[in-house]
Write a protein that holds these residues in place. Structure first.
Motif, PDB file in Angstrom:
ATOM      1  N   LEU A 106      51.563  37.254  31.196  1.00  0.00           N
ATOM      2  CA  LEU A 106      51.115  38.619  31.506  1.00  0.00           C
ATOM      3  C   LEU A 106      52.274  39.479  32.008  1.00  0.00           C
ATOM      4  CD1 LEU A 106      47.733  37.772  33.275  1.00  0.00           C
ATOM      5  CD2 LEU A 106      48.007  38.817  31.019  1.00  0.00           C
ATOM      6  N   HIS A 112      49.984  31.463  32.254  1.00  0.00           N
ATOM      7  CA  HIS A 112      49.393  32.725  31.816  1.00  0.00           C
ATOM      8  C   HIS A 112      49.862  33.885  32.684  1.00  0.00           C
ATOM      9  CE1 HIS A 112      46.876  35.213  29.468  1.00  0.00           C
ATOM     10  NE2 HIS A 112      45.990  35.464  30.412  1.00  0.00           N
ATOM     11  N   TYR A 113      50.069  33.637  33.956  1.00  0.00           N
ATOM     12  CA  TYR A 113      50.619  34.687  34.815  1.00  0.00           C
ATOM     13  C   TYR A 113      51.980  35.138  34.302  1.00  0.00           C
ATOM     14  CZ  TYR A 113      52.751  36.884  38.904  1.00  0.00           C
ATOM     15  OH  TYR A 113      53.400  37.752  39.747  1.00  0.00           O
ATOM     16  N   TYR A 134      43.162  33.761  36.174  1.00  0.00           N
ATOM     17  CA  TYR A 134      44.337  33.815  35.299  1.00  0.00           C
ATOM     18  C   TYR A 134      44.232  32.713  34.241  1.00  0.00           C
ATOM     19  CZ  TYR A 134      46.575  37.275  38.272  1.00  0.00           C
ATOM     20  OH  TYR A 134      46.872  38.445  38.964  1.00  0.00           O
ATOM     21  N   PRO A 150      45.165  40.264  28.613  1.00  0.00           N
ATOM     22  CA  PRO A 150      46.021  41.214  27.885  1.00  0.00           C
ATOM     23  C   PRO A 150      45.268  42.443  27.381  1.00  0.00           C
ATOM     24  CG  PRO A 150      46.590  38.974  27.247  1.00  0.00           C
ATOM     25  CD  PRO A 150      45.356  38.884  28.118  1.00  0.00           C
TER      26      PRO A 150
END
Length: 404
Positions: A268, A264-265, A218, A225
């Motif tokens: 997403l 980043h998780y 991640y 993406p």
């Protein structure tokens, strides 16, 4: 021979998989191996480092990973220097070694040269560290200048240098211009027994699903993406019946102590919501080896989204499990995937990935054929036996030079 593996953070990732495999390979050849690391979390590591197959010692984990959320590189370098001094002052006297295998951070190499009995130092360059940092302003440039200089000079102090692909070898030469070093290419490999001996668990998505799988940490540089956006485009390309059956699984290493992983998780999740894919996507954070094998068994194809990936072990894992791979046409995947034969090499654009995926979804026999060819390619070109033989020869050559 006696070998010590020196690695900064023995978690879950491609670099960690390689050093664990290297240790297993040399141990299988009768050598004595052990690990020294700054961090090892039993809940976030490969099984071999947890179940006693490999000896692991942790030093310096109390040292900070950052200073007020900054200076990550400096702290990582400092932690590794601490570990190198530990080897010189304590480890080498308790357990003298013939070869020290280190990777990721080269700053400790000159210190390791002071080790009792002067072992040979083998450095594995996954990729120049200075190229992994994001561009910044003038202050960051000034901050990185001494680190970049030290990286180049200390890498050149190793007795041998290995890289993971011809792509990385070219980047190595272009980056470290002052070094008169030609690194050996040692492709990562698979311990295929872990795939052959793992029982495939029951499907917890649903039996009729057509599963598309992405496996990557991640991290923003992995371009996850792209998997979400290309998956969404399939709604316009495939039939409604096919779309109703499609499901995307995004799996990969996730460390709760890593700020980028956490951020980043969440990013997403927002992208998934905005694309209207909430019921079509499953996230698997730090799946176990058993779960990963299950996912590879269940999926119809693998999305591999990073650009200029140094090597990429995941495509080999998918190919060994007879799954076609759709990857970006750059870096290491161009050396492992044969376009139109074991998968597709595409531009890093959602349309290109979606069109390639649609070809496999609409023609299952094409996916099966690509999977069979991928399995053969891994067995012929990237076997664990070939990896073991070459690494053993390299290590033996270093020791022979020392004896002369």
């Amino acid at each position: 021979m006696r070998l010590l593996f020196l690695h900064p953070d023995l978690g879950i990732g491609g670099a960690e998989r390689l050093v664990v495999d290297a240790a297993i390979a040399l141990q299988n050849r009768g050598h004595t191996v052990s690990f020294l690391t700054n961090h090892h979390d039993p809940t976030h590591c490969f099984e071999e480092t947890r179940n006693g197959s490999l000896r692991v010692r942790v030093v310096g984990d109390w040292l900070p990973r950052s200073i007020f959320g900054k200076f990550y590189a400096f702290c990582a370098y400092f932690r590794m220097v601490y570990a190198a001094f530990y080897v010189v002052l304590f480890q080498s006297k308790e357990e003298p070694v013939d070869v020290i295998f280190c990777d990721l951070i080269s700053l400790g190499i000159p210190i390791l040269k002071l080790t009792h009995r002067s072992p040979k130092i083998l450095f594995y360059c996954h990729f120049p560290d200075q190229l992994l940092t994001k561009p910044g302003g003038i202050l960051k440039t000034i901050y990185r200048m001494p680190l970049n200089y030290l990286e180049e000079k200390t890498t050149g102090a190793a007795d041998g240098v290995l890289v993971n692909s011809k792509f990385t070898s070219r980047v190595f030469s272009e980056t470290f211009k002052s070094l008169n070093v030609t690194p050996d290419v040692l492709y990562p490999s698979l311990v295929t027994k872990s795939f052959d001996n793992t029982e495939v668990l029951s499907n917890d998505i649903h039996d009729n699903a057509i599963v598309l799988l992405s496996i990557n940490r991640y991290e923003r540089k992995k371009n996850l993406p792209l998997a979400l956006k290309s998956f969404k485009l399939l709604e316009r390309i495939v039939t409604k019946h096919e779309w109703d059956r499609l499901h995307l699984v995004i799996a990969g290493g996730y460390d709760s102590l890593n700020t980028e992983n956490r951020e980043h998780y969440e990013e997403l999740l927002v992208i998934m919501e905005n694309l209207g894919l909430k019921d079509k996507v499953t996230f698997e954070r730090s799946p176990s080896d058993e779960v990963k094998v299950k996912l590879l068994h269940q999926c119809k194809l693998l999305y591999y989204t990073p650009t200029n990936e140094h090597f990429g072990i995941v495509p080999l894992e998918a190919m060994y499990m007879k799954r076609p791979v759709i990857a970006v046409s750059s870096g290491g995947p161009t050396e492992t995937i044969v376009d139109e034969q074991t998968g597709f090499l595409c531009e890093a654009e959602p349309e290109d990935f979606a069109n390639a995926a649609a070809r496999i979804i609409k023609n299952p026999k094409l996916g099966e054929k690509m999977g069979e060819m991928g399995r053969k390619r891994v067995e012929q070109r990237f076997s664990f036996e070939a990896f073991t033989e070459k690494l053993d020869q390299i290590v033996q050559s270093l020791v022979d030079k020392k004896s002369k």
